[in-house]
Design an enzyme around this catalytic site. Structure first.
Site, short mmCIF file in Angstrom:
data_model
loop_
_atom_site.label_atom_id
_atom_site.label_comp_id
_atom_site.label_asym_id
_atom_site.label_seq_id
_atom_site.Cartn_x
_atom_site.Cartn_y
_atom_site.Cartn_z
CG PHE A 451 -2.20 -0.79 0.95
CD1 PHE A 451 -3.30 -0.20 0.38
CD2 PHE A 451 -2.26 -2.15 1.25
CE1 PHE A 451 -4.45 -0.92 0.13
CE2 PHE A 451 -3.40 -2.87 1.01
CZ PHE A 451 -4.51 -2.27 0.45
CG HIS A 452 3.90 2.59 2.88
ND1 HIS A 452 3.22 1.79 3.78
CD2 HIS A 452 4.24 3.72 3.57
CE1 HIS A 452 3.16 2.40 4.95
NE2 HIS A 452 3.76 3.57 4.85
CD GLU A 453 6.44 0.90 -5.01
OE1 GLU A 453 6.77 1.31 -6.13
OE2 GLU A 453 7.14 1.03 -3.98
#
Length: 526
Positions: A451-453
C-alpha cells in the site's frame, strides 16, 4: 549562605540613640530547638501605653521524600505613641521610631543532614522536572532555525512555486475528482451483498466471491484512472489515499459481518454469547452504521461507537486555524528547502558514497520537520476535527511513538487506526489459521509495503519499488533494534537508535530516491 536554603534572617534597623535608651527596653529570650540547634530571639518593647509581644517560630519538617521545609513566621510589634501612630515591624515612622525583630540561624546548625544525589546524576535525572531545559531547547530551536530561514531568504529569495502542486493541468484533473466521488458505489454494493447474505438469499461462497470482486475493483479502479489521465502528483496521492482508506474500511465491514454471521450460525451458542454482549444487534446489517463508519476516523467497523455529548464549535475553529498554519509551514519547508536540495543533488545510488551521505544528512532536518508537521496536521488536528464533528468518542489516534525504543514499538504506536485494523483483520486471523507469529508479522509488513508503494509510485508514475523495499527493510531493522535493546537494556539507547535509523537516515534516503526522479521528470517534460 543562600537565603533560599536557610531560615529568614530578620533585619535590625538602626534607631536613634535617644530612642533606644529612653523608650525601648530590650528583652531577649532564647528557645533552643532540640532537633537543629537553632535559636529564636523574641523582641518586645514596653512603653507607657499598650505593648504587644510577638513570638517567632522556626519549624523544621521532614517529609517522607526527605524534603526540608523551613518556615519562619513573621511577627508584628506595634507601639502606640502619643500621636496615635502605629509602627510595623522593621519599619521606620515619624521620629525614627522602630520595632526590632531578630531571627537567628545558629552557626552550629547542621547544613548537611543526609546523602543526596546531584539532580543530573544517572540515579536522579528522571526524578526531576526538566521543563526549564525543554523550554531552553525550544528557544534555541526557534533561534537557530529562524536564523537559517532568514539566511535562506536573503540568499535565494522566496522560492515557493505553486506550479509544483497546482499547475494548469490541475484543472484537467476532474476525472480523478469524479473517480473519488464514485468510490461511494463500492460500500453501497458491499451493503447490498451483506443484506442478501443476512437474509440467506445467497450462499457464503457467492458472498465471498462478490466481496472479493468489489474490494479488488475498489483499489484497481483508482490506479487505472491515475495512470490513464497523467494527473498531478498531489491529486494522484490524494485519490490513492482515499482509495486505500476505502478498501480498508470495506474489508473491515465485510470481515466483521462474516464473523457475526459465523457466531450466529455456530452450534456453540455459549461461545458466541461469551464473545459478544450485544447479540441482538447481530441479526441484521445496518445501513446507518455503515454510513457513519465510512466517514468516521476509524478503520474498524462495529455496530456502534462511543459518542461525545456535543460538538465544541469554538474548539473546532481553533483546530482549523492550526491546521491551515501548519499546512502552510509544511509547504514552505518543502518549497524553500527540500526542492532546492533535491534539484542540486545527483541520484544517491549513482554517485560516491560520501556524497550520498552528505545529501541525506542535509535533507534529514527539513524532511524531519515536514514529517512531524504531517503527523501533527493529520493524526492530531484533522482526525480530531473529524471526530469532534461526528462526536466520535475514541480519540486515541496515536500513542507516544516518540518514546519508542525499537522499530517494532514505533509501528505499534504511531498509527493506531491502521495498527488496530492489522491486529483485528490480519495478524490474529493469521495466527488462528496456524501461521507462526514471525510469518504473521512478515505478512503484515508485506501488506503495508504494497500500500505504501501504491500511494507513492502510482501518483509519481515511477515503479522502482523504493517504497516497497523501504518498508520490507523494516523487518531486519525490527530484529536488529530488538537485539540492541536487549543488549544495552537502556531506554535512551534504544530510542536514539530508533530516531537514527528511521528518521535521520531512512526517510531522507527514500525522499531522495523518489523525489529526485519526480523532479527530473518535470524538468524533462518542461
Amino acid at each position: 549562605m543562600a537565603l533560599l536554603d536557610t531560615p529568614e534572617i530578620g533585619e535590625t534597623t538602626t534607631t536613634t540613640a535617644a530612642t533606644m535608651r529612653g523608650e525601648i527596653r530590650r528583652r531577649t529570650s532564647v528557645k533552643a530547638d532540640a532537633g537543629i540547634g537553632d535559636g529564636l530571639y523574641d523582641s518586645s518593647s514596653s512603653s507607657k501605653t499598650n505593648s504587644s509581644d510577638d513570638g517567632e517560630n522556626l519549624n523544621n519538617d521532614f517529609n517522607e521524600n526527605g524534603k526540608e521545609q523551613i518556615q519562619a513566621g513573621e511577627g508584628t510589634m506595634e507601639e502606640s505613641k502619643g500621636n496615635g501612630e502605629k509602627i510595623d515591624q522593621g519599619g521606620v515612622k515619624k521620629g525614627g521610631e522602630t520595632s526590632v525583630v531578630h531571627y537567628a540561624y545558629r552557626p552550629s546548625s547542621p547544613a548537611h543532614r543526609r546523602i543526596k544525589e546531584s539532580p543530573l546524576s544517572s540515579d536522579a535525572i528522571f526524578k526531576q522536572s526538566h521543563a526549564g531545559l525543554f523550554n531552553l531547547c525550544i528557544v534555541v530551536l526557534v533561534a537557530v532555525n529562524g536564523r537559517l530561514i532568514i539566511e535562506n531568504l536573503m540568499k535565494y529569495g522566496l522560492l515557493i512555486n505553486s506550479n509544483f502542486w497546482f499547475s494548469s493541468r490541475s484543472l484537467r484533473d476532474w476525472p480523478l475528482l469524479m473517480c473519488c466521488l464514485s468510490l461511494l458505489i463500492f460500500p453501497l454494493a458491499a451493503y447490498i451483498v451483506e443484506k442478501l447474505a443476512w437474509q440467506k438469499r445467497i450462499s457464503d461462497p457467492v458472498v465471498i466471491t462478490l466481496h472479493f470482486t468489489i474490494t479488488t475493483t475498489a483499489i484497481l479502479y483508482p490506479v487505472f484512472m491515475i495512470l490513464r489521465f497523467d494527473s498531478v502528483v498531489l491529486s494522484g496521492v490524494s485519490l490513492m489515499l482515499c482509495a486505500c482508506v476505502n478498501w480498508l474500511k470495506l474489508v473491515s465491514f465485510v470481515h466483521t459481518n462474516y464473523d457475526m454471521r459465523s457466531l450466529l450460525n455456530s452450534t456453540d451458542k455459549g461461545e458466541a454469547e461469551s464473545r459478544s454482549s450485544n447479540m441482538e444487534c447481530f441479526y441484521d446489517v445496518n445501513f446507518n452504521s455503515l454510513a457513519y463508519f465510512m466517514v468516521a476516523p476509524t478503520l474498524c467497523y462495529q455496530i456502534s461507537y462511543p459518542r461525545t455529548a456535543f460538538i465544541r464549535k469554538g474548539w473546532v475553529l481553533r483546530q482549523l486555524i492550526k491546521l491551515v498554519i501548519f499546512t502552510g509551514f509544511m509547504g514552505f519547508i518543502i518549497e524553500q528547502y527540500i526542492n532546492p536540495i533535491v534539484k542540486n543533488s545527483r541520484h544517491p545510488l549513482k554517485g560516491d558514497i560520501l556524497y550520498a551521505i552528505e545529501r541525506v544528512l542535509k535533507l534529514s532536518v527539513p524532511n524531519l520537520y515536514v514529517w512531524l508537521c504531517m503527523f501533527y496536521c493529520f493524526f492530531h488536528l484533522w482526525l480530531n476535527i473529524l471526530a469532534e464533528l461526528l462526536r466520535f468518542g475514541d480519540r486515541e489516534f496515536y500513542k507516544d511513538w516518540w518514546n519508542a525504543q525499537t522499530v517494532e514499538e514505533y509501528w505499534r504506536l504511531w498509527n493506531m487506526p491502521v495498527h488496530k485494523w492489522i491486529v483485528r483483520h490480519l495478524y490474529f486471523p493469521c495466527l488462528r489459521n496456524g501461521i507462526p507469529k514471525g510469518a504473521a508479522i512478515l505478512v503484515a509488513f508485506f501488506m503495508s509495503a504494497v500500500f505504501h508503494e501504491l500511494c507513492i509510485a502510482v501518483p509519481c508514475h515511477i515503479f522502482k519499488f523504493w517504497a516497497f523495499i523501504g518498508i520490507m527493510f523494516q523487518v531486519p531493522l525490527v530484529i536488529l533494534t530488538n537485539y540492541l535493546q536487549r543488549k544495552f537494556q537502556n531506554s535512551m539507547v534504544g530510542n536514539m537508535i530508533f530516531w537514527c535509523f528511521f528518521s535521520i537516515l531512512g526517510q531522507p534516503m527514500c525522499v531522495l530516491l523518489y523525489y529526485h526522479d519526480v523532479m527530473n521528470q518535470k524538468v524533462k517534460n518542461n
